[in-house]
Design an enzyme around this catalytic site. Structure first.
Site, PDB file in Angstrom:
ATOM      1  N   GLY A   1     -41.864 -41.031  -3.614  1.00 20.38           N
ATOM      2  CA  GLY A   1     -42.089 -41.093  -5.053  1.00 20.38           C
ATOM      3  C   GLY A   1     -42.766 -42.373  -5.508  1.00 20.38           C
ATOM      4  O   GLY A   1     -42.649 -43.424  -4.878  1.00 20.38           O
TER       5      GLY A   1
ATOM      6  N   HIS B   1     -42.450 -36.963  -6.436  1.00 19.02           N
ATOM      7  CA  HIS B   1     -42.524 -37.133  -7.896  1.00 19.02           C
ATOM      8  C   HIS B   1     -43.203 -38.432  -8.300  1.00 19.02           C
ATOM      9  O   HIS B   1     -43.100 -39.460  -7.640  1.00 19.02           O
ATOM     10  CB  HIS B   1     -41.111 -37.095  -8.487  1.00 19.02           C
ATOM     11  CG  HIS B   1     -40.195 -38.152  -7.907  1.00 19.02           C
ATOM     12  ND1 HIS B   1     -40.096 -39.416  -8.431  1.00 19.02           N
ATOM     13  CD2 HIS B   1     -39.372 -38.122  -6.840  1.00 19.02           C
ATOM     14  CE1 HIS B   1     -39.231 -40.126  -7.733  1.00 19.02           C
ATOM     15  NE2 HIS B   1     -38.771 -39.360  -6.755  1.00 19.02           N
ATOM     16  N   ASP B   2     -43.939 -38.351  -9.413  1.00 13.01           N
ATOM     17  CA  ASP B   2     -44.518 -39.514 -10.095  1.00 13.01           C
ATOM     18  C   ASP B   2     -45.586 -40.237  -9.278  1.00 13.01           C
ATOM     19  O   ASP B   2     -45.909 -41.385  -9.566  1.00 13.01           O
ATOM     20  CB  ASP B   2     -43.428 -40.511 -10.515  1.00 13.01           C
ATOM     21  CG  ASP B   2     -42.396 -39.883 -11.428  1.00 13.01           C
ATOM     22  OD1 ASP B   2     -42.753 -39.506 -12.553  1.00 13.01           O
ATOM     23  OD2 ASP B   2     -41.222 -39.742 -11.012  1.00 13.01           O
TER      24      ASP B   2
END
Length: 259
Positions: free
Chosen positions: A136, A118-119
Site C-alpha cells: 500500500g 490500496h492507495d
C-alpha cells in the site's frame, strides 16, 4: 461486443465499442471508457474507473476492497488511465480513507499476477513485470520498470526512468534515472540504455551520472552530497529532480554502490 454469458450491472456505464467476453462480471458504480476490451473471467467491482482502449486479460480482479484492517467500508476508487494493459490474474485494490483512490496511469503494462495494493499511485508508461507485489501507498513515477517477482514495501517511492532488477526486495526509495540491484538493494549505475531509448542526449546522461558520483561514490552522507551537488554542478531539470527526490524521501534511499 458484449457476451450474453457475461454479467453486467444495469448501473455500470460502458463507453462505445467496449467488448466484454464470457463469464466476466461488472458490478454497479463502474465506468469503462470507449474501445476497452475485457477478457473472460474478469471481475470488476464498484468504484472502478477504467479509461479508453485498455485491455484487461482473463482472471483480473479490479477494485476489490483493500486488504487493510483499517478499512471500514468507506467509498473509494480505482482509476486506470487510457491505453493501459492489465494481464492475467492482476489484482488492483481500491483506496482507503487515506487517499481514497488507487491510480494507474496511461500506457502502463501490468504483467501477469501483479498485485497493486490500496492507495498506490502508478504514473504513466510504467512497466511492472510478472508476479511483482506492490504494498500500500507506493508511488512509482513515469517510465519506471520493475523486474519480475520483486516485492515493494509500503510507502516506498520509485523515481522516474528507474529500473529495478528482477527478484528485488525494495525496502527503500529508488531515485530517478537509476538501476537498482543486489541484496540489500543498492545503486547499480544510471539507466543509460533506457534513457537513450527515450531520447535523452549523451550530455544529459553524463550530467546525471556525475550527480550520482557525488551521491553514491563518495563517503559523504546525503546532506553533504546534496550540498556539494548544488554548489558544484549546474542546475538542470534532471539534477533538480534527483535533489528534490532525495530531500523529500521519508523512508530513505537505497544504498550506494556495493562491491
Amino acid at each position: 461486443m458484449i457476451s450474453k454469458l457475461s454479467e453486467i450491472n444495469k448501473n455500470a456505464r460502458l463507453g462505445d465499442n467496449v467488448s466484454v467476453e464470457a463469464f466476466s462480471s461488472i458490478h454497479s458504480d463502474v465506468e469503462i471508457g470507449a474501445g476497452t476490451w475485457i477478457g473472460s473471467n474478469v471481475t470488476i467491482y464498484p468504484g472502478a474507473r477504467i479509461g479508453e482502449n485498455c485491455r484487461i486479460f482473463p482472471g483480473a480482479v479490479i477494485a476489490a476492497i483493500p486488504q487493510d484492517l483499517k478499512y471500514k467500508g468507506e467509498d473509494s476508487l480505482v482509476e486506470i488511465g487510457n491505453n493501459t494493459t492489465i494481464r492475467e490474474f492482476v489484482t488492483i485494490n481500491r483506496g482507503t480513507a487515506d487517499k481514497k483512490t488507487t491510480k494507474i496511469g496511461n500506457d502502463c503494462l501490468l504483467m501477469a499476477y501483479v498485485h497493486i495494493a490500496h492507495d498506490c499511485l502508478i504514473h504513466d508508461r510504467v512497466i511492472i513485470a510478472n508476479s511483482v507485489q506492490v504494498a500500500g501507498h507506493v508511488n512509482i513515477d513515469d517510465w519506471a520498470f520493475v523486474g519480475g517477482s520483486s516485492a515493494i514495501h509500503q510507502f516506498v517511492k520509485i523515481g522516474m526512468h528507474s529500473m529495478i532488477s528482477g527478484g528485488s526486495l525494495v525496502r527503500k526509495d529508488v531515485p530517478p534515472f537509476t538501476k537498482a540491484a543486489r541484496e540489500p538493494l543498492s545503486y547499480a549505475g544510471v539507466n543509460s540504455l533506457g534513457l537513450r531509448r527515450r531520447g535523452f542526449e549523451g550530455k544529459t546522461i553524463s550530467e546525471i551520472q556525475e550527480v550520482y558520483r557525488y551521491l553514491f561514490l563518495n563517503s559523504w552522507n546525503n546532506s553533504k552530497a546534496l550540498e556539494e551537488i548544488e554548489i558544484n554542478l549546474p542546475a538542470t531539470k534532471e539534477r533538480d529532480e534527483i535533489v528534490n527526490f532525495i530531500r523529500s524521501s521519508e523512508r530513505g534511499v537505497m544504498k550506494g554502490y556495493i562491491q
